[in-house]
Design a protein around this motif. Structure first.
Motif, PDB file in Angstrom:
ATOM      1  N   ASP A 138      -5.140  13.383  -4.961  1.00 54.05           N
ATOM      2  CA  ASP A 138      -4.370  14.610  -5.190  1.00 54.05           C
ATOM      3  C   ASP A 138      -4.128  14.772  -6.686  1.00 54.05           C
ATOM      4  O   ASP A 138      -3.843  13.797  -7.390  1.00 54.05           O
ATOM      5  CB  ASP A 138      -3.024  14.541  -4.459  1.00 54.05           C
ATOM      6  N   PRO A 139      -4.230  16.000  -7.219  1.00 50.99           N
ATOM      7  CA  PRO A 139      -4.075  16.210  -8.664  1.00 50.99           C
ATOM      8  C   PRO A 139      -2.747  15.723  -9.230  1.00 50.99           C
ATOM      9  O   PRO A 139      -2.668  15.434 -10.441  1.00 50.99           O
ATOM     10  CB  PRO A 139      -4.213  17.732  -8.814  1.00 50.99           C
ATOM     11  N   VAL A 140      -1.696  15.602  -8.414  1.00 48.44           N
ATOM     12  CA  VAL A 140      -0.403  15.178  -8.971  1.00 48.44           C
ATOM     13  C   VAL A 140      -0.466  13.758  -9.520  1.00 48.44           C
ATOM     14  O   VAL A 140       0.326  13.386 -10.388  1.00 48.44           O
ATOM     15  CB  VAL A 140       0.735  15.268  -7.921  1.00 48.44           C
ATOM     16  N   PHE A 141      -1.423  12.949  -9.041  1.00 49.67           N
ATOM     17  CA  PHE A 141      -1.524  11.566  -9.497  1.00 49.67           C
ATOM     18  C   PHE A 141      -2.511  11.384 -10.649  1.00 49.67           C
ATOM     19  O   PHE A 141      -2.633  10.271 -11.178  1.00 49.67           O
ATOM     20  CB  PHE A 141      -1.935  10.656  -8.334  1.00 49.67           C
ATOM     21  N   ALA A 142      -3.214  12.447 -11.024  1.00 48.02           N
ATOM     22  CA  ALA A 142      -4.261  12.336 -12.046  1.00 48.02           C
ATOM     23  C   ALA A 142      -3.759  11.758 -13.369  1.00 48.02           C
ATOM     24  O   ALA A 142      -4.443  10.935 -13.988  1.00 48.02           O
ATOM     25  CB  ALA A 142      -4.929  13.686 -12.262  1.00 48.02           C
ATOM     26  N   PRO A 143      -2.562  12.135 -13.863  1.00 50.14           N
ATOM     27  CA  PRO A 143      -2.128  11.571 -15.148  1.00 50.14           C
ATOM     28  C   PRO A 143      -1.752  10.090 -15.073  1.00 50.14           C
ATOM     29  O   PRO A 143      -1.618   9.435 -16.103  1.00 50.14           O
ATOM     30  CB  PRO A 143      -0.888  12.417 -15.491  1.00 50.14           C
ATOM     31  N   TRP A 144      -1.576   9.580 -13.876  1.00 53.29           N
ATOM     32  CA  TRP A 144      -1.079   8.217 -13.681  1.00 53.29           C
ATOM     33  C   TRP A 144      -2.178   7.235 -13.315  1.00 53.29           C
ATOM     34  O   TRP A 144      -2.264   6.150 -13.899  1.00 53.29           O
ATOM     35  CB  TRP A 144      -0.004   8.239 -12.591  1.00 53.29           C
ATOM     36  N   LEU A 145      -3.018   7.584 -12.370  1.00 57.03           N
ATOM     37  CA  LEU A 145      -4.027   6.659 -11.875  1.00 57.03           C
ATOM     38  C   LEU A 145      -5.196   6.571 -12.846  1.00 57.03           C
ATOM     39  O   LEU A 145      -5.767   7.584 -13.249  1.00 57.03           O
ATOM     40  CB  LEU A 145      -4.525   7.094 -10.502  1.00 57.03           C
ATOM     41  N   ARG A 146      -5.559   5.331 -13.189  1.00 55.51           N
ATOM     42  CA  ARG A 146      -6.688   5.135 -14.111  1.00 55.51           C
ATOM     43  C   ARG A 146      -7.987   5.551 -13.449  1.00 55.51           C
ATOM     44  O   ARG A 146      -8.857   6.164 -14.076  1.00 55.51           O
ATOM     45  CB  ARG A 146      -6.752   3.656 -14.536  1.00 55.51           C
ATOM     46  N   SER A 147      -8.153   5.209 -12.187  1.00 50.96           N
ATOM     47  CA  SER A 147      -9.374   5.550 -11.448  1.00 50.96           C
ATOM     48  C   SER A 147      -9.046   5.676  -9.974  1.00 50.96           C
ATOM     49  O   SER A 147      -8.163   4.986  -9.468  1.00 50.96           O
ATOM     50  CB  SER A 147     -10.457   4.473 -11.618  1.00 50.96           C
ATOM     51  N   VAL A 148      -9.765   6.546  -9.297  1.00 50.06           N
ATOM     52  CA  VAL A 148      -9.752   6.618  -7.837  1.00 50.06           C
ATOM     53  C   VAL A 148     -11.206   6.515  -7.400  1.00 50.06           C
ATOM     54  O   VAL A 148     -12.019   7.394  -7.704  1.00 50.06           O
ATOM     55  CB  VAL A 148      -9.122   7.929  -7.326  1.00 50.06           C
ATOM     56  N   VAL A 149     -11.534   5.426  -6.727  1.00 52.78           N
ATOM     57  CA  VAL A 149     -12.942   5.137  -6.425  1.00 52.78           C
ATOM     58  C   VAL A 149     -13.095   4.768  -4.955  1.00 52.78           C
ATOM     59  O   VAL A 149     -12.129   4.362  -4.297  1.00 52.78           O
ATOM     60  CB  VAL A 149     -13.457   3.976  -7.314  1.00 52.78           C
ATOM     61  N   PRO A 150     -14.298   4.870  -4.420  1.00 53.53           N
ATOM     62  CA  PRO A 150     -14.525   4.428  -3.033  1.00 53.53           C
ATOM     63  C   PRO A 150     -14.159   2.954  -2.888  1.00 53.53           C
ATOM     64  O   PRO A 150     -14.299   2.169  -3.833  1.00 53.53           O
ATOM     65  CB  PRO A 150     -16.026   4.648  -2.838  1.00 53.53           C
ATOM     66  N   PRO A 151     -13.696   2.550  -1.707  1.00 53.22           N
ATOM     67  CA  PRO A 151     -13.312   1.143  -1.499  1.00 53.22           C
ATOM     68  C   PRO A 151     -14.393   0.146  -1.888  1.00 53.22           C
ATOM     69  O   PRO A 151     -14.084  -0.937  -2.387  1.00 53.22           O
ATOM     70  CB  PRO A 151     -13.000   1.083  -0.001  1.00 53.22           C
ATOM     71  N   THR A 152     -15.652   0.521  -1.684  1.00 50.78           N
ATOM     72  CA  THR A 152     -16.751  -0.392  -2.007  1.00 50.78           C
ATOM     73  C   THR A 152     -16.891  -0.619  -3.506  1.00 50.78           C
ATOM     74  O   THR A 152     -17.547  -1.586  -3.934  1.00 50.78           O
ATOM     75  CB  THR A 152     -18.076   0.154  -1.460  1.00 50.78           C
ATOM     76  N   GLU A 153     -16.299   0.259  -4.326  1.00 54.05           N
ATOM     77  CA  GLU A 153     -16.409   0.138  -5.785  1.00 54.05           C
ATOM     78  C   GLU A 153     -15.138  -0.410  -6.413  1.00 54.05           C
ATOM     79  O   GLU A 153     -15.049  -0.527  -7.643  1.00 54.05           O
ATOM     80  CB  GLU A 153     -16.737   1.508  -6.395  1.00 54.05           C
ATOM     81  N   LEU A 154     -14.162  -0.772  -5.586  1.00 50.78           N
ATOM     82  CA  LEU A 154     -12.859  -1.159  -6.112  1.00 50.78           C
ATOM     83  C   LEU A 154     -12.941  -2.446  -6.934  1.00 50.78           C
ATOM     84  O   LEU A 154     -12.415  -2.513  -8.052  1.00 50.78           O
ATOM     85  CB  LEU A 154     -11.881  -1.315  -4.953  1.00 50.78           C
ATOM     86  N   ASP A 155     -13.613  -3.471  -6.407  1.00 51.38           N
ATOM     87  CA  ASP A 155     -13.684  -4.745  -7.123  1.00 51.38           C
ATOM     88  C   ASP A 155     -14.388  -4.585  -8.469  1.00 51.38           C
ATOM     89  O   ASP A 155     -13.945  -5.143  -9.489  1.00 51.38           O
ATOM     90  CB  ASP A 155     -14.423  -5.788  -6.277  1.00 51.38           C
ATOM     91  N   GLU A 156     -15.489  -3.846  -8.480  1.00 54.74           N
ATOM     92  CA  GLU A 156     -16.231  -3.628  -9.725  1.00 54.74           C
ATOM     93  C   GLU A 156     -15.381  -2.876 -10.745  1.00 54.74           C
ATOM     94  O   GLU A 156     -15.373  -3.204 -11.942  1.00 54.74           O
ATOM     95  CB  GLU A 156     -17.506  -2.851  -9.424  1.00 54.74           C
ATOM     96  N   THR A 157     -14.625  -1.904 -10.268  1.00 54.12           N
ATOM     97  CA  THR A 157     -13.777  -1.115 -11.165  1.00 54.12           C
ATOM     98  C   THR A 157     -12.668  -1.973 -11.752  1.00 54.12           C
ATOM     99  O   THR A 157     -12.376  -1.902 -12.957  1.00 54.12           O
ATOM    100  CB  THR A 157     -13.176   0.078 -10.399  1.00 54.12           C
ATOM    101  N   VAL A 158     -12.038  -2.790 -10.920  1.00 54.34           N
ATOM    102  CA  VAL A 158     -10.970  -3.668 -11.399  1.00 54.34           C
ATOM    103  C   VAL A 158     -11.515  -4.660 -12.417  1.00 54.34           C
ATOM    104  O   VAL A 158     -10.891  -4.912 -13.464  1.00 54.34           O
ATOM    105  CB  VAL A 158     -10.306  -4.400 -10.221  1.00 54.34           C
ATOM    106  N   ALA A 159     -12.689  -5.212 -12.161  1.00 51.39           N
ATOM    107  CA  ALA A 159     -13.289  -6.163 -13.105  1.00 51.39           C
ATOM    108  C   ALA A 159     -13.539  -5.505 -14.458  1.00 51.39           C
ATOM    109  O   ALA A 159     -13.296  -6.121 -15.516  1.00 51.39           O
ATOM    110  CB  ALA A 159     -14.595  -6.715 -12.530  1.00 51.39           C
TER     111      ALA A 159
END
Length: 240
Positions: free
Chosen positions: A155-176
């Motif tokens: 949701d756009p309300v979280f855009a200024p806060w969340l660094r990334s929103v990614v598919p669950p399968t990409e979560l580990d790679e994004t965190v790394a």
């Protein structure tokens, strides 16, 4: 956080273990702590069954437990260690409050995020009233607080806060990748800059904690909140 059967609801033991982990991370000079939840959700907030056991007729409130959650979030904010929250499933009530105290937040698509306290005749007790508006802005925070609604992470309300929103399968790679970016810079400069950002934001303190918890206690004692919680828990058990 490892209470998957109850969506990592925050009981006294879990809060104590999180505080111990923070102290341990600081003592060994860790650069980054990644905060995740085992199972279907990041965190569904304070353990409602624990709250419901307090006897309103005897003027009992769960203030001690909520104060421990508040103190954990203050310790996260004031720590030189960078905290990365990884949201999935649900990040609501106390789960949202934990995430708001972290420095970097990433979420899986499909994650539901919200304040949710008013759904159970509750006021916040982990810092939402102090942190949500400064992070999300007045309009978004008022909507989440006053309706108790949950919104998807994209949701756009979280855009200024969340660094990334990614598919669950990409979560580990994004965190790394996030951890690598954080650890590629000077540790001393990063820690000092975090402190500066905290102070510039208006560093929260025990006074902010007590203001929110005083309001929680007044509302709790003026309303039969434990009965509302017990009714919800009974309904949830019957539905499952």
């Amino acid at each position: 956080m490892n209470r998957p059967a109850v969506r990592n609801a925050l009981d006294q033991s879990l809060v104590a273990r999180l505080r111990e982990a923070l102290t341990s991370a600081e003592s060994i000079g860790a650069d980054v702590v990644v905060l995740r939840g085992e199972g279907p959700s990041f965190c569904a907030g304070a353990d409602l069954s624990l709250l419901a056991n307090h006897d309103r007729a005897s003027a009992q409130t769960p203030r001690n437990h909520l104060s421990a959650i508040w103190d954990l979030t203050l310790a996260i904010e004031h720590s030189p260690v960078v905290f990365v929250a990884v949201l999935h499933g649900h990040a609501i009530a106390g789960g949202l409050e934990l995430a708001l105290a972290c420095d970097v937040v990433v979420a899986a698509t499909g994650t539901l995020i919200g304040d949710g306290h008013v759904r159970h005749c509750l006021l916040p007790g982990g810092g939402a009233s102090a942190r949500m508006e400064r992070t999300l802005g007045r309009g978004a925070s008022a909507w989440l607080a006053l309706t108790g609604k949950f919104l998807p992470a994209d949701d756009p309300v979280f855009a200024p806060w969340l660094r990334s929103v990614v598919p669950p399968t990409e979560l580990d790679e994004t965190v790394a990748a996030i951890v690598t970016s954080l650890t590629d810079v000077s540790a001393t400069a990063r820690a000092s800059y975090k402190q500066l950002l905290d102070e510039t934001h208006g560093s929260l303190s025990a006074s902010d904690r007590d203001r929110e918890l005083d309001a929680f206690d007044r509302h709790w004692l003026a309303n039969d909140v434990p009965s509302a919680l017990r009714a919800f828990l009974t309904k949830t058990r019957e539905a499952s």
